[in-house]
Scaffold this motif. Structure first.
Motif, PDB file in Angstrom:
ATOM      1  N   PRO A 152       0.822  -1.322   0.009  1.00  0.00           N
ATOM      2  CA  PRO A 152      -0.120  -0.055  -0.108  1.00  0.00           C
ATOM      3  C   PRO A 152       0.903   1.216   0.010  1.00  0.00           C
ATOM      4  N   LEU A 153       0.195   2.381  -0.470  1.00  0.00           N
ATOM      5  CA  LEU A 153       0.978   3.276  -0.551  1.00  0.00           C
ATOM      6  C   LEU A 153       0.018   4.842  -0.228  1.00  0.00           C
ATOM      7  N   GLY A 154       0.669   5.801   0.294  1.00  0.00           N
ATOM      8  CA  GLY A 154      -0.194   6.891   1.019  1.00  0.00           C
ATOM      9  C   GLY A 154       0.757   8.010   1.065  1.00  0.00           C
ATOM     10  N   ASN A 155       0.076   9.216   0.980  1.00  0.00           N
ATOM     11  CA  ASN A 155       0.628  10.615   1.644  1.00  0.00           C
ATOM     12  C   ASN A 155      -0.437  11.407   1.986  1.00  0.00           C
ATOM     13  N   ALA A 156       0.223  12.494   2.493  1.00  0.00           N
ATOM     14  CA  ALA A 156      -0.841  13.373   3.120  1.00  0.00           C
ATOM     15  C   ALA A 156      -0.193  14.834   2.989  1.00  0.00           C
ATOM     16  N   GLY A 157      -1.050  16.008   3.214  1.00  0.00           N
ATOM     17  CA  GLY A 157      -0.536  17.287   3.206  1.00  0.00           C
ATOM     18  C   GLY A 157      -1.623  18.160   3.604  1.00  0.00           C
ATOM     19  N   MET A 171       3.497  14.871   4.104  1.00  0.00           N
ATOM     20  CA  MET A 171       4.161  13.583   4.458  1.00  0.00           C
ATOM     21  C   MET A 171       4.085  12.868   3.216  1.00  0.00           C
ATOM     22  N   PRO A 172       5.027  12.789   2.624  1.00  0.00           N
ATOM     23  CA  PRO A 172       4.955  12.214   1.205  1.00  0.00           C
ATOM     24  C   PRO A 172       4.988  10.529   1.175  1.00  0.00           C
ATOM     25  N   THR A 173       5.371  10.024   2.486  1.00  0.00           N
ATOM     26  CA  THR A 173       5.251   8.488   2.589  1.00  0.00           C
ATOM     27  C   THR A 173       4.626   8.099   3.997  1.00  0.00           C
ATOM     28  N   LEU A 174       3.552   7.793   3.790  1.00  0.00           N
ATOM     29  CA  LEU A 174       2.844   7.513   5.079  1.00  0.00           C
ATOM     30  C   LEU A 174       3.131   5.963   5.531  1.00  0.00           C
ATOM     31  N   LEU A 175       3.748   5.353   4.678  1.00  0.00           N
ATOM     32  CA  LEU A 175       4.027   3.949   4.857  1.00  0.00           C
ATOM     33  C   LEU A 175       5.506   3.600   4.242  1.00  0.00           C
ATOM     34  N   ALA A 176       6.121   3.104   5.205  1.00  0.00           N
ATOM     35  CA  ALA A 176       7.558   2.801   4.685  1.00  0.00           C
ATOM     36  C   ALA A 176       7.813   2.100   3.416  1.00  0.00           C
ATOM     37  N   SER A 184       4.425 -11.620  -1.441  1.00  0.00           N
ATOM     38  CA  SER A 184       3.823 -10.923  -2.663  1.00  0.00           C
ATOM     39  C   SER A 184       3.179  -9.435  -2.244  1.00  0.00           C
ATOM     40  N   PHE A 185       2.663  -9.302  -1.024  1.00  0.00           N
ATOM     41  CA  PHE A 185       2.101  -8.185  -0.675  1.00  0.00           C
ATOM     42  C   PHE A 185       2.721  -8.070   0.893  1.00  0.00           C
ATOM     43  N   ALA A 186       3.279  -6.898   1.008  1.00  0.00           N
ATOM     44  CA  ALA A 186       3.808  -6.598   2.323  1.00  0.00           C
ATOM     45  C   ALA A 186       3.662  -5.094   2.794  1.00  0.00           C
ATOM     46  N   ILE A 187       3.400  -5.180   3.999  1.00  0.00           N
ATOM     47  CA  ILE A 187       3.206  -3.752   4.791  1.00  0.00           C
ATOM     48  C   ILE A 187       4.263  -3.891   6.050  1.00  0.00           C
ATOM     49  N   GLU A 188       5.490  -3.419   5.721  1.00  0.00           N
ATOM     50  CA  GLU A 188       6.586  -3.406   6.538  1.00  0.00           C
ATOM     51  C   GLU A 188       6.395  -2.543   7.523  1.00  0.00           C
ATOM     52  N   GLU A 189       6.191  -1.303   7.555  1.00  0.00           N
ATOM     53  CA  GLU A 189       6.051  -0.187   8.699  1.00  0.00           C
ATOM     54  C   GLU A 189       5.009   0.979   8.117  1.00  0.00           C
ATOM     55  N   VAL A 190       4.235   1.575   9.458  1.00  0.00           N
ATOM     56  CA  VAL A 190       3.750   2.476   9.216  1.00  0.00           C
ATOM     57  C   VAL A 190       4.333   3.373   9.960  1.00  0.00           C
ATOM     58  N   ASP A 191       4.920   4.739   9.241  1.00  0.00           N
ATOM     59  CA  ASP A 191       5.806   5.549   9.698  1.00  0.00           C
ATOM     60  C   ASP A 191       5.610   6.901   8.954  1.00  0.00           C
ATOM     61  N   PRO A 192       4.319   7.723   9.378  1.00  0.00           N
ATOM     62  CA  PRO A 192       4.206   8.801   8.322  1.00  0.00           C
ATOM     63  C   PRO A 192       5.097   9.946   8.631  1.00  0.00           C
ATOM     64  N   PHE A 193       5.937   9.966   9.703  1.00  0.00           N
ATOM     65  CA  PHE A 193       7.013  11.021   9.923  1.00  0.00           C
ATOM     66  C   PHE A 193       8.347  10.690   9.552  1.00  0.00           C
ATOM     67  N   GLN A 194       8.581   9.823   8.901  1.00  0.00           N
ATOM     68  CA  GLN A 194       9.906   9.318   8.392  1.00  0.00           C
ATOM     69  C   GLN A 194      10.572  10.322   7.524  1.00  0.00           C
ATOM     70  N   SER A 195       9.573  11.097   6.755  1.00  0.00           N
ATOM     71  CA  SER A 195       9.866  12.086   5.925  1.00  0.00           C
ATOM     72  C   SER A 195       8.894  12.894   5.727  1.00  0.00           C
ATOM     73  N   ILE A 196       9.460  14.459   5.903  1.00  0.00           N
ATOM     74  CA  ILE A 196       8.423  15.523   5.828  1.00  0.00           C
ATOM     75  C   ILE A 196       8.987  16.716   5.094  1.00  0.00           C
ATOM     76  N   ILE A 197       8.205  17.045   4.373  1.00  0.00           N
ATOM     77  CA  ILE A 197       8.686  18.319   3.564  1.00  0.00           C
ATOM     78  C   ILE A 197       7.730  19.631   3.654  1.00  0.00           C
TER      79      ILE A 197
END
Length: 202
Positions: A152-157, A171-176, A184-197
Motif C-alpha cells: 500500500p501507498l499513501g501521502n498527506a498534506g 508527508m510524502p510516505t505514510l508507509l515505509a 507478494s504483498f507486504a506492509i513493513e511499517e507505518v511511519d508517516p513522520f519518516q519524511s516531512i517536506i
C-alpha cells in the motif's frame, strides 16, 4: 584553540552517525507541479490540470535512474477536490510503479485565503530484474525475494494560501517503502513522520 579543534574532530567523527538520507521521488518537479509532493494542492488552479514529466539522471550511464510521472487533478463542488498520480521510478535492477488517488478539501478563510487538506491512498508494485543481477544473484538477501511485490501507498498534506503566498507541510510516505521482500504483498511499517517536506513560495 585546542578545544575548538577537538570539537571539529568530534563533529566529523560523529557526522556519519547523524546523517540521514531521503528517497523522495520526483521532488525536483515540485515547482512545476506542487500536487506531485503535497496532495492538498489538488484542484489548486480552480480547473482541471494534467501533468506529464520525465527525468533521466546521468544519461550516459547504463541503468541510470529514470522517473516518469503523470498526474491529473480537478476541483469538484463545495471546496472538494480530487486527483490521481501515477509514478514510475527505475534505478538499476529495481523498478517501482505506484498509483495514488487523492481527496482534498479547501476551507475558505476569507477573500483569496484558504486552508487546504489532502490525503492520498493507493498501491505500488516493486520489481527486481533478477536476470540483470549477474553474480550478485547469489546474494542470500535476493535469492528468496519475489520478482514482483505489492504494498500500500499513501501521502498527506496541509497548506495555507494567502493570495500569492503559499505555505505547506507534506508527508510524502505514510508507509515505509518495501523494495525487496519475500512476500507478494507486504506492509513493513507505518511511519508517516519518516519524511516531512516543508515548503513555501511567494
Amino acid at each position: 584553540m585546542n578545544s575548538v579543534r577537538s570539537l571539529f574532530i568530534l563533529f566529523f567523527i560523529s557526522a556519519p552517525i547523524l546523517t540521514f538520507g531521503q528517497n523522495t521521488v520526483n521532488f525536483t518537479q515540485f515547482f512545476v507541479n506542487p500536487y506531485s509532493v503535497n496532495p492538498s494542492f489538488a484542484g489548486i488552479d480552480g480547473q482541471k490540470a494534467f501533468f506529464l514529466a520525465y527525468r533521466k539522471q546521468w544519461a550516459d550511464f547504463e541503468n541510470a535512474p529514470t522517473t516518469t510521472n503523470f498526474s491529473y487533478h480537478s476541483p469538484l463542488k463545495a471546496g472538494f477536490n480530487i486527483g490521481f498520480n501515477v509514478n514510475n521510478y527505475s534505478r538499476s535492477v529495481l523498478t517501482s510503479t505506484g498509483f495514488l488517488m487523492t481527496f482534498a478539501y479547501a476551507l475558505p478563510l476569507g477573500e483569496h485565503k484558504y486552508l487546504r487538506f489532502g490525503i492520498s491512498g493507493g498501491a505500488v508494485s516493486n520489481g527486481i530484474k533478477l536476470d540483470d543481477l549477474g553474480d550478485f544473484g547469489t546474494d542470500p538477501a535476493l535469492l528468496n525475494a519475489v520478482d514482483n511485490s505489492f504494498s500500500p501507498l499513501g501521502n498527506a498534506g496541509i497548506s495555507v494560501h494567502l493570495k500569492s503566498t503559499h505555505f505547506g507541510v507534506a508527508m510524502p510516505t505514510l508507509l515505509a517503502p518495501t523494495y525487496v521482500t519475500t512476500k507478494s504483498f507486504a506492509i513493513e511499517e507505518v511511519d508517516p513522520f519518516q519524511s516531512i517536506i516543508v515548503h513555501a513560495n511567494h
